[in-house]
Design a protein around this motif. Structure first.
Motif, PDB file in Angstrom:
ATOM      1  N   ILE A   5     -15.479 -52.185   3.555  1.00  0.00           N
ATOM      2  CA  ILE A   5     -15.597 -51.029   2.671  1.00  0.00           C
ATOM      3  C   ILE A   5     -17.020 -50.920   2.116  1.00  0.00           C
ATOM      4  O   ILE A   5     -17.573 -49.822   2.018  1.00  0.00           O
ATOM      5  N   CYS A   6     -17.615 -52.061   1.763  1.00  0.00           N
ATOM      6  CA  CYS A   6     -19.004 -52.046   1.280  1.00  0.00           C
ATOM      7  C   CYS A   6     -19.954 -51.539   2.360  1.00  0.00           C
ATOM      8  O   CYS A   6     -20.880 -50.766   2.080  1.00  0.00           O
ATOM      9  N   CYS A   7     -19.722 -51.969   3.597  1.00  0.00           N
ATOM     10  CA  CYS A   7     -20.562 -51.502   4.709  1.00  0.00           C
ATOM     11  C   CYS A   7     -20.335 -50.015   4.973  1.00  0.00           C
ATOM     12  O   CYS A   7     -21.274 -49.288   5.312  1.00  0.00           O
ATOM     13  N   LEU A   8     -19.084 -49.555   4.810  1.00  0.00           N
ATOM     14  CA  LEU A   8     -18.794 -48.133   4.964  1.00  0.00           C
ATOM     15  C   LEU A   8     -19.524 -47.323   3.902  1.00  0.00           C
ATOM     16  O   LEU A   8     -20.086 -46.257   4.189  1.00  0.00           O
ATOM     17  N   ALA A   9     -19.553 -47.833   2.672  1.00  0.00           N
ATOM     18  CA  ALA A   9     -20.296 -47.156   1.593  1.00  0.00           C
ATOM     19  C   ALA A   9     -21.790 -47.124   1.903  1.00  0.00           C
ATOM     20  O   ALA A   9     -22.464 -46.116   1.663  1.00  0.00           O
ATOM     21  N   ALA A  10     -22.312 -48.231   2.453  1.00  0.00           N
ATOM     22  CA  ALA A  10     -23.734 -48.281   2.815  1.00  0.00           C
ATOM     23  C   ALA A  10     -24.058 -47.278   3.915  1.00  0.00           C
ATOM     24  O   ALA A  10     -25.103 -46.615   3.885  1.00  0.00           O
ATOM     25  N   SER A  11     -23.155 -47.156   4.894  1.00  0.00           N
ATOM     26  CA  SER A  11     -23.391 -46.192   5.971  1.00  0.00           C
ATOM     27  C   SER A  11     -23.311 -44.763   5.455  1.00  0.00           C
ATOM     28  O   SER A  11     -24.040 -43.880   5.922  1.00  0.00           O
ATOM     29  N   ASP A  12     -22.454 -44.519   4.451  1.00  0.00           N
ATOM     30  CA  ASP A  12     -22.395 -43.188   3.832  1.00  0.00           C
ATOM     31  C   ASP A  12     -23.719 -42.852   3.148  1.00  0.00           C
ATOM     32  O   ASP A  12     -24.180 -41.702   3.170  1.00  0.00           O
ATOM     33  N   MET A  13     -24.328 -43.856   2.551  1.00  0.00           N
ATOM     34  CA  MET A  13     -25.590 -43.633   1.833  1.00  0.00           C
ATOM     35  C   MET A  13     -26.729 -43.273   2.770  1.00  0.00           C
ATOM     36  O   MET A  13     -27.704 -42.623   2.350  1.00  0.00           O
ATOM     37  N   LEU A  14     -26.637 -43.653   4.045  1.00  0.00           N
ATOM     38  CA  LEU A  14     -27.712 -43.358   4.987  1.00  0.00           C
ATOM     39  C   LEU A  14     -27.953 -41.865   5.126  1.00  0.00           C
ATOM     40  O   LEU A  14     -29.094 -41.420   5.257  1.00  0.00           O
ATOM     41  N   VAL A  15     -26.867 -41.082   5.109  1.00  0.00           N
ATOM     42  CA  VAL A  15     -27.010 -39.627   5.234  1.00  0.00           C
ATOM     43  C   VAL A  15     -27.767 -39.070   4.037  1.00  0.00           C
ATOM     44  O   VAL A  15     -28.681 -38.253   4.179  1.00  0.00           O
ATOM     45  N   SER A  16     -27.393 -39.524   2.836  1.00  0.00           N
ATOM     46  CA  SER A  16     -28.070 -39.049   1.628  1.00  0.00           C
ATOM     47  C   SER A  16     -29.536 -39.477   1.606  1.00  0.00           C
ATOM     48  O   SER A  16     -30.418 -38.697   1.241  1.00  0.00           O
ATOM     49  N   ILE A  17     -29.796 -40.719   2.013  1.00  0.00           N
ATOM     50  CA  ILE A  17     -31.174 -41.225   2.030  1.00  0.00           C
ATOM     51  C   ILE A  17     -32.012 -40.436   3.042  1.00  0.00           C
ATOM     52  O   ILE A  17     -33.162 -40.073   2.759  1.00  0.00           O
ATOM     53  N   SER A  18     -31.448 -40.170   4.217  1.00  0.00           N
ATOM     54  CA  SER A  18     -32.185 -39.418   5.244  1.00  0.00           C
ATOM     55  C   SER A  18     -32.500 -38.010   4.758  1.00  0.00           C
ATOM     56  O   SER A  18     -33.608 -37.495   4.972  1.00  0.00           O
ATOM     57  N   ASN A  19     -31.543 -37.387   4.076  1.00  0.00           N
ATOM     58  CA  ASN A  19     -31.775 -36.045   3.540  1.00  0.00           C
ATOM     59  C   ASN A  19     -32.831 -36.072   2.439  1.00  0.00           C
ATOM     60  O   ASN A  19     -33.669 -35.166   2.342  1.00  0.00           O
ATOM     61  N   LEU A  20     -32.823 -37.122   1.620  1.00  0.00           N
ATOM     62  CA  LEU A  20     -33.824 -37.266   0.568  1.00  0.00           C
ATOM     63  C   LEU A  20     -35.224 -37.426   1.155  1.00  0.00           C
ATOM     64  O   LEU A  20     -36.184 -36.802   0.690  1.00  0.00           O
ATOM     65  N   ILE A  21     -35.333 -38.238   2.212  1.00  0.00           N
ATOM     66  CA  ILE A  21     -36.629 -38.440   2.868  1.00  0.00           C
ATOM     67  C   ILE A  21     -37.140 -37.132   3.466  1.00  0.00           C
ATOM     68  O   ILE A  21     -38.313 -36.773   3.304  1.00  0.00           O
ATOM     69  N   GLU A  22     -36.256 -36.414   4.144  1.00  0.00           N
ATOM     70  CA  GLU A  22     -36.653 -35.147   4.767  1.00  0.00           C
ATOM     71  C   GLU A  22     -37.094 -34.136   3.718  1.00  0.00           C
ATOM     72  O   GLU A  22     -38.104 -33.442   3.895  1.00  0.00           O
TER      73      GLU A  22
END
Length: 250
Positions: A5-22
């Motif tokens: 579940i922690c890894c699933l939460a981390a993978s969810d954060m990747l989308v938000s982080i990528s959008n923030l970087i862009e």
């Protein structure tokens, strides 16, 4: 399960982080804070796309891992700790992250190849079928347990723990909610990929491609809604959040 579940939460954060970087790069370019360089911009775009695809593959993989973990918990409860060992969990997590990064990079490098797109679609469908099969089996068991509880309340049968059955059913419902929201949010993206392969020049497909921004918003929405489900469906997380709020208010 909590590791997954922690890894699933981390993978969810990747989308938000990528959008923030862009978004940050676009703001810097718009205000001329950094000089426009086409190779650099293309490289950053590839990095952002890789993060999004890595989030997709890892989310699917960890949803599958959680489903398998719950299945073993319910049907092999006495052997759970011998089957799901810490070493196996760490190996599975490491393998999923490494394989996901490799798949994401491969997809970006060969993004023009329909074979790569078909492989990604095939992975999506296979994981869907696997999880549906496991959850259907678990819900069948939960239904049987509910019938046993009703019989027990009528005095027909004794010796079964209602709390155990309720806990199993609640866990299955939570994971089904996560699974359903994931496929609602990511389904349009896979439809987009399917249309690219099957009918890229068809008027309907071209019209659908214009709404990719909505598809992207849905992917971000998935990364926002999942933590809310974790918090409100988990008694332990709710208690922890309540304690934190009370401590801050004091």
């Amino acid at each position: 399960m909590y590791y997954f579940i922690c890894c699933l939460a981390a993978s969810d954060m990747l989308v938000s982080i990528s959008n923030l970087i862009e978004t940050l790069i676009l703001i810097l370019l718009r205000h001329a804070a950094i000089e426009y360089n086409e190779p650099m911009v293309k490289m950053m775009d590839n990095i952002v796309d890789t993060m999004i695809l890595c989030s997709l593959v890892t989310s699917l993989s960890f949803l599958g891992a959680i489903a398998v973990d719950r299945y073993v918990t319910i049907f092999y409860a006495l052997r759970y700790h011998s089957i799901i060992t810490q070493c196996r969990v760490v190996s599975a997590i490491t393998g999923i992250w490494l394989a996901s990064m490799a798949c994401s990079i491969t997809f970006i490098v060969f993004s023009d190849s329909h074979i790569v797109i078909l492989c990604l679609i095939g992975f999506f469908i296979s994981m869907l079928l696997l999880m549906l099969g496991l959850y259907i089996h678990m819900f069948v068991l939960a239904r049987k347990h509910s019938q046993i509880i009703m019989a027990q309340q009528k005095g027909v049968r004794r010796g079964f723990s209602p709390h155990q059955a309720v806990a199993k059913l609640r866990g299955a419902i939570t994971l089904t909610m996560l699974l359903g929201i994931f496929f609602v949010c990511w389904g349009p993206f896979f439809l987009h990929l399917t249309l690219i392969v099957s009918c890229p020049k068809h008027p309907f497909c071209r019209e659908y491609f214009k709404y990719f921004n909505i598809t992207f918003v849905l992917m971000i929405f998935n990364s926002i809604i999942d933590p809310i489900i974790y918090a409100f469906r988990s008694r332990e997380l709710r208690k922890t959040l309540k304690d934190i709020v009370l401590c801050c208010s004091q």
